[in-house]
Design a protein around this motif. Sequence first.
Motif: not given
Length: 311
Positions: A140, A233, A279-285
């Motif tokens: 992420w 996170k 959409h990705t885990e990193g973008e949401k974080l």
Amino acid sequence: MVHDQPKPRVSIVICTYNRADLLQITLDALPALTAIDMAEILIVDNNSTDHTREISESFALRQAGGLRVRYLFEQTQGLSAARNRGIQEAKGEFIAYLDDDAVPCLEWIRTIVDTFDHRHDVYAIGGMIRPKFESERPAWLIKSLELPYTIVDRGEDVHEYPINKHPFGANMAVRKTFHDTYLFPTDLGRKGTLLLSGEESWLFEQMKQERKTILYHPSMVVDHFIPDNRLTKDWIKQRYYYQGITNGSMHKGFMSKIALLVNVACRVLYIAVNALFAHTEGEKLLIACRMQSIKGTLLTMRSRVKMRLTG
């Protein structure tokens, strides 16, 4: 003998707090640096309770008659207070700041001295900061989340920092004459384990207002340790929250606060639009982190209003 040595050109200031084992690795790397004879090493212990003093004094003893090493104890808690103590004690023309968990490349000192000597308009230099992960990089950790981890790579060309960027304390050098006027603000910056910041931004803002050149040099490289306990996170969201607190603290005048509120409103709109495409885990974080930053800013501004109404 040490007292026969010429005045140092560079004062390497290493501020440290309860990270003796990491400090040991940093110190052990210094004797091998090119042009280390042009430097002095100032270890500023910011009220540590671990074996930092023993590590520091043992290193100084081993270097006696060779490297110039001084151990300083600064009881006032806070990175800014520790750095200011280093500035006051420094004998060099240039102050090079190095984190207690960073290892510089062999040409680090030479790059600093040569750059300042050839560019008299340059008042600060920053360089590349490469991550050294304790285990492995999380999936992420996208490019947009690198700066809170002090991961810096601005390419292979020497250039001035753009208006909204500046060097980071893990790897930066400043002409001591600038510090004759400006020290680090002690109401900003890390204090113990609190993740406050902003002191470097404030300093470089003063430098920019005086139209001093701030240079990025790709040959000024350090490897920066990132422990597993920061690769969560929760940690990165907390880091953004405290960045928000810092932002709120730095805006004190009425018009400045109005400008900040307008900026926050624009950021909320920007985040809302971006959230639609995350959409990705990193973008949401990243979206969650940015919201934490806004939360920290608004809570700080609200608490300041309450203090004024009740004070």
